[in-house]
Write an enzyme that holds these catalytic residues in place. Structure first.
Site, PDB file in Angstrom:
ATOM      1  N   CYS A   1      22.611 -10.742   7.527  1.00 17.42           N
ATOM      2  CA  CYS A   1      21.870  -9.750   6.736  1.00 17.42           C
ATOM      3  C   CYS A   1      22.762  -8.553   6.374  1.00 17.42           C
ATOM      4  O   CYS A   1      23.218  -7.828   7.263  1.00 17.42           O
ATOM      5  CB  CYS A   1      20.650  -9.315   7.546  1.00 17.42           C
TER       6      CYS A   1
ATOM      7  N   CYS B   1      21.397  -5.155   7.461  1.00 19.57           N
ATOM      8  CA  CYS B   1      21.494  -5.080   8.924  1.00 19.57           C
ATOM      9  C   CYS B   1      22.894  -4.633   9.343  1.00 19.57           C
ATOM     10  O   CYS B   1      23.054  -3.844  10.279  1.00 19.57           O
ATOM     11  CB  CYS B   1      21.175  -6.434   9.565  1.00 19.57           C
TER      12      CYS B   1
END
Length: 96
Positions: A28, A31
């Site tokens: 991600c 993230c």
């Protein structure tokens, strides 16, 4: 202090004090950006990989990542989704 959830129980790790719990995945992009911010903070931070801890992601209703949960003495106090700045995260953790 950043800690990664391994074989411990979440409840045992966050039972005392204030904790920022980051639900993330290695693949991600947002993230990874948030991870860089968390590395600069002096708070208790627990990172939980949703790919290896699906049951916790379901338990806390994680539908998008990153999802950040804020705990105080084991109790969920706030939950936000997406990338946020260090200042935003510090304000939330200080207000709980």
């Amino acid at each position: 202090m950043i800690k990664y959830l391994d074989n411990e129980k979440l409840e045992d790790v966050i039972k005392e004090g204030k904790w920022i719990v980051d639900f993330y995945a290695d693949w991600c992009g947002p993230c990874k950006m948030l991870g860089t911010v968390l590395e600069t903070m002096n708070n208790n931070i627990l990172k939980i990989n949703v790919d290896t801890h699906e049951e916790l992601a379901v338990k806390f209703g994680v539908m998008s990542i990153p999802t950040i949960c804020f705990f105080k003495d084991g109790d969920l106090k706030n939950k936000i989704i997406g990338f946020h700045s260090k200042e935003e995260l510090e304000k939330i953790i200080n207000d709980i």
